[in-house]
Design a protein around this motif. Structure first.
Motif, PDB file in Angstrom:
ATOM      1  N   GLY A 143       0.852  -1.939  -0.133  1.00  0.00           N
ATOM      2  CA  GLY A 143       0.018   0.066   0.201  1.00  0.00           C
ATOM      3  C   GLY A 143       0.686   1.223  -0.684  1.00  0.00           C
ATOM      4  N   ASN A 144       0.559   2.662  -0.015  1.00  0.00           N
ATOM      5  CA  ASN A 144       1.053   3.754  -0.095  1.00  0.00           C
ATOM      6  C   ASN A 144       0.161   4.786   0.511  1.00  0.00           C
ATOM      7  OD1 ASN A 144      -1.247   3.936  -2.189  1.00  0.00           O
ATOM      8  ND2 ASN A 144      -0.071   4.440  -3.695  1.00  0.00           N
ATOM      9  N   GLY A 145      -1.047   4.675   1.238  1.00  0.00           N
ATOM     10  CA  GLY A 145      -1.490   5.151   2.450  1.00  0.00           C
ATOM     11  C   GLY A 145      -1.264   6.426   3.363  1.00  0.00           C
ATOM     12  N   GLU A 146      -1.156   7.493   3.862  1.00  0.00           N
ATOM     13  CA  GLU A 146      -0.705   7.901   4.233  1.00  0.00           C
ATOM     14  C   GLU A 146      -0.376   7.831   5.647  1.00  0.00           C
ATOM     15  OE1 GLU A 146      -4.581  11.450   5.484  1.00  0.00           O
ATOM     16  OE2 GLU A 146      -3.274  12.011   4.119  1.00  0.00           O
ATOM     17  N   HIS A 147      -1.124   6.945   6.391  1.00  0.00           N
ATOM     18  CA  HIS A 147      -1.124   6.038   7.404  1.00  0.00           C
ATOM     19  C   HIS A 147      -0.497   5.585   6.899  1.00  0.00           C
ATOM     20  CE1 HIS A 147      -5.058   8.570   7.576  1.00  0.00           C
ATOM     21  NE2 HIS A 147      -4.975   8.853   8.464  1.00  0.00           N
ATOM     22  N   VAL A 148       0.766   4.356   8.530  1.00  0.00           N
ATOM     23  CA  VAL A 148       1.891   3.582   7.491  1.00  0.00           C
ATOM     24  C   VAL A 148       1.659   2.948   9.515  1.00  0.00           C
ATOM     25  CG1 VAL A 148       4.067   3.630   7.924  1.00  0.00           C
ATOM     26  CG2 VAL A 148       3.399   5.082   6.281  1.00  0.00           C
ATOM     27  N   LEU A 149       1.898   1.919   9.299  1.00  0.00           N
ATOM     28  CA  LEU A 149       1.493   0.853  10.243  1.00  0.00           C
ATOM     29  C   LEU A 149       2.807   0.234  10.622  1.00  0.00           C
ATOM     30  CD1 LEU A 149       0.433  -0.136  12.444  1.00  0.00           C
ATOM     31  CD2 LEU A 149      -0.973  -1.893  10.868  1.00  0.00           C
ATOM     32  N   GLN A 159      14.258   1.520  16.815  1.00  0.00           N
ATOM     33  CA  GLN A 159      15.006   1.135  15.752  1.00  0.00           C
ATOM     34  C   GLN A 159      14.614   1.476  14.924  1.00  0.00           C
ATOM     35  OE1 GLN A 159      18.784  -1.378  14.922  1.00  0.00           O
ATOM     36  NE2 GLN A 159      19.181  -1.314  17.770  1.00  0.00           N
ATOM     37  N   LYS A 160      13.077   0.537  14.055  1.00  0.00           N
ATOM     38  CA  LYS A 160      12.788   0.652  13.238  1.00  0.00           C
ATOM     39  C   LYS A 160      11.830   1.903  12.995  1.00  0.00           C
ATOM     40  CE  LYS A 160      11.926  -1.443  10.422  1.00  0.00           C
ATOM     41  NZ  LYS A 160      13.107  -1.852   8.674  1.00  0.00           N
ATOM     42  N   ILE A 161      10.935   2.630  14.431  1.00  0.00           N
ATOM     43  CA  ILE A 161      10.350   3.855  14.304  1.00  0.00           C
ATOM     44  C   ILE A 161      11.378   5.004  13.634  1.00  0.00           C
ATOM     45  CG2 ILE A 161       9.548   4.995  16.224  1.00  0.00           C
ATOM     46  CD1 ILE A 161       8.120   2.625  17.685  1.00  0.00           C
ATOM     47  N   GLU A 162      12.262   4.679  13.944  1.00  0.00           N
ATOM     48  CA  GLU A 162      13.062   6.013  14.108  1.00  0.00           C
ATOM     49  C   GLU A 162      13.751   6.319  12.472  1.00  0.00           C
ATOM     50  OE1 GLU A 162      14.503   8.444  15.777  1.00  0.00           O
ATOM     51  OE2 GLU A 162      13.836   7.494  17.382  1.00  0.00           O
ATOM     52  N   GLN A 163      13.153   4.536  11.596  1.00  0.00           N
ATOM     53  CA  GLN A 163      12.928   5.247  10.268  1.00  0.00           C
ATOM     54  C   GLN A 163      11.853   5.128   9.258  1.00  0.00           C
ATOM     55  OE1 GLN A 163      14.386   1.137   7.812  1.00  0.00           O
ATOM     56  NE2 GLN A 163      15.570   0.853   9.874  1.00  0.00           N
ATOM     57  N   TYR A 164      11.141   6.147  10.185  1.00  0.00           N
ATOM     58  CA  TYR A 164      10.443   5.857   9.821  1.00  0.00           C
ATOM     59  C   TYR A 164       9.022   7.730  10.281  1.00  0.00           C
ATOM     60  CZ  TYR A 164       9.751   1.872   6.469  1.00  0.00           C
ATOM     61  OH  TYR A 164      10.214   1.417   5.410  1.00  0.00           O
ATOM     62  N   ILE A 165      10.236   7.747  11.338  1.00  0.00           N
ATOM     63  CA  ILE A 165       9.313   8.844  12.322  1.00  0.00           C
ATOM     64  C   ILE A 165       8.996  10.278  11.590  1.00  0.00           C
ATOM     65  CG2 ILE A 165      12.142  10.630  12.807  1.00  0.00           C
ATOM     66  CD1 ILE A 165       8.630   9.096  15.527  1.00  0.00           C
ATOM     67  N   ASP A 166       9.542  10.132   9.865  1.00  0.00           N
ATOM     68  CA  ASP A 166       8.859  11.280   9.313  1.00  0.00           C
ATOM     69  C   ASP A 166       7.495  11.439   9.076  1.00  0.00           C
ATOM     70  OD1 ASP A 166      10.908  13.183  10.682  1.00  0.00           O
ATOM     71  OD2 ASP A 166      12.408  12.187   8.616  1.00  0.00           O
ATOM     72  N   ALA A 167       7.291  10.168   8.566  1.00  0.00           N
ATOM     73  CA  ALA A 167       5.150   9.478   8.571  1.00  0.00           C
ATOM     74  C   ALA A 167       5.216  10.621   8.682  1.00  0.00           C
ATOM     75  CB  ALA A 167       5.713   8.423   8.660  1.00  0.00           C
ATOM     76  N   GLU A 168       4.145  11.471   8.142  1.00  0.00           N
ATOM     77  CA  GLU A 168       2.388  11.762   8.271  1.00  0.00           C
ATOM     78  C   GLU A 168       1.796  11.601   9.775  1.00  0.00           C
ATOM     79  OE1 GLU A 168      -0.754  14.754   6.933  1.00  0.00           O
ATOM     80  OE2 GLU A 168       0.681  14.173   5.329  1.00  0.00           O
ATOM     81  N   SER A 178       5.987   8.322  22.816  1.00  0.00           N
ATOM     82  CA  SER A 178       4.170   9.429  22.369  1.00  0.00           C
ATOM     83  C   SER A 178       4.245   9.658  20.808  1.00  0.00           C
ATOM     84  CB  SER A 178       3.953  10.679  23.693  1.00  0.00           C
ATOM     85  OG  SER A 178       4.750  12.022  23.567  1.00  0.00           O
ATOM     86  N   SER A 179       5.770   9.872  20.639  1.00  0.00           N
ATOM     87  CA  SER A 179       5.643   9.669  18.615  1.00  0.00           C
ATOM     88  C   SER A 179       5.575   9.704  17.847  1.00  0.00           C
ATOM     89  CB  SER A 179       7.284  10.117  18.755  1.00  0.00           C
ATOM     90  OG  SER A 179       7.793   8.803  18.455  1.00  0.00           O
ATOM     91  N   ILE A 180       4.145   8.251  18.487  1.00  0.00           N
ATOM     92  CA  ILE A 180       3.893   7.188  17.475  1.00  0.00           C
ATOM     93  C   ILE A 180       2.225   7.815  17.569  1.00  0.00           C
ATOM     94  CG2 ILE A 180       5.410   5.390  16.963  1.00  0.00           C
ATOM     95  CD1 ILE A 180       3.000   4.315  19.402  1.00  0.00           C
ATOM     96  N   GLU A 181       1.751   7.692  16.269  1.00  0.00           N
ATOM     97  CA  GLU A 181       0.280   8.122  16.822  1.00  0.00           C
ATOM     98  C   GLU A 181      -0.655   6.950  18.069  1.00  0.00           C
ATOM     99  OE1 GLU A 181      -2.454  10.211  13.924  1.00  0.00           O
ATOM    100  OE2 GLU A 181      -0.688  11.665  13.124  1.00  0.00           O
ATOM    101  N   GLY A 182      -0.525   5.824  17.176  1.00  0.00           N
ATOM    102  CA  GLY A 182      -1.134   5.195  17.713  1.00  0.00           C
ATOM    103  C   GLY A 182      -0.480   3.960  18.092  1.00  0.00           C
TER     104      GLY A 182
END
Length: 208
Positions: free
Chosen positions: A8-14, A75-84, A106-110
């Motif tokens: 997928g390519n949605g703006e919500h990244v999981l 570490q994986k979160i850090e790679q995607y931390i700039d995702a909206e 708290s840097s993630i949305e959920g």
């Protein structure tokens, strides 16, 4: 870090972690990722190091201690931390690790857990929910009503109706969301239900 699979390519990244004994490309993980992608969620599946080593040499390994898994998840979160809109989650053990991160980050949305291991099968006195009062972000759990790691009746009794998370029950599903034939449903039905519910929840959290 090991490689990853993206659907997928949605703006919500999981960021989606696997369970203790199955890799990121297991049939369950593949079906779930594909279903989520259909609902405009960008799913990034990744493997913990111990599972990547099993892939390389074929030797089964037990997961390492939680601290190491949590370090790899961060570490994986850090790679995607700039995702909206960045969410984390996982299947079974992977979901538990995601929930532990959600209790301190708290840097993630959920966070979304698929088949949460509330307790070991047959041991409903060993609950893995102490950190549920510490969540810093919204959390959702997708759970089969017959899951031996936490059946609906057990979970309802344990929390006495006071849920610190959003819970979506998948009728007659077990740990891999497989229902009995008599239910008239199949695993794909329940995975699709979980994906649709998750996508709707993620979008509502992001808007809020």
């Amino acid at each position: 870090m090991p490689g990853e699979l993206i659907n997928g390519n949605g703006e919500h990244v999981l960021l989606l972690a696997h369970g203790a004994g199955a890799p990121m490309d297991s049939p369950f993980m593949a079906m779930l990722a594909e279903s989520l992608a259909k609902h405009d969620v960008k799913v990034v599946r990744f493997e913990f190091e111990y599972m990547q080593r099993r892939r390389e040499d074929g030797k089964r390994r037990l997961p390492p201690k939680a601290d190491k898994l949590l370090d790899e998840f961060r570490q994986k979160i850090e790679q995607y931390i700039d995702a909206e809109h960045l969410f984390i989650g996982g299947k079974s053990m992977g979901g538990r690790m995601a929930s532990l991160v959600a209790a301190s980050d708290s840097s993630i949305e959920g966070c979304v857990c698929f088949g949460y291991p509330f307790h070991p099968p047959g041991k409903p006195d060993r609950w893995r929910t102490d950190h549920f009062t510490d969540f810093s972000v919204p959390v959702m759990i997708q759970q089969g009503t017959r899951d031996p790691f936490g059946k609906q009746s057990e979970v309802l009794a344990h929390f006495d109706g006071k849920f610190p998370v959003a819970l979506n029950w998948l009728e007659d599903g077990e740990h891999d969301f497989k229902p009995r034939k008599a239910s008239g449903l199949d695993q794909h039905n329940l995975i699709e239900q979980a994906a649709r519910s998750t996508a709707d929840w993620m979008k509502s959290v992001a808007v809020g």
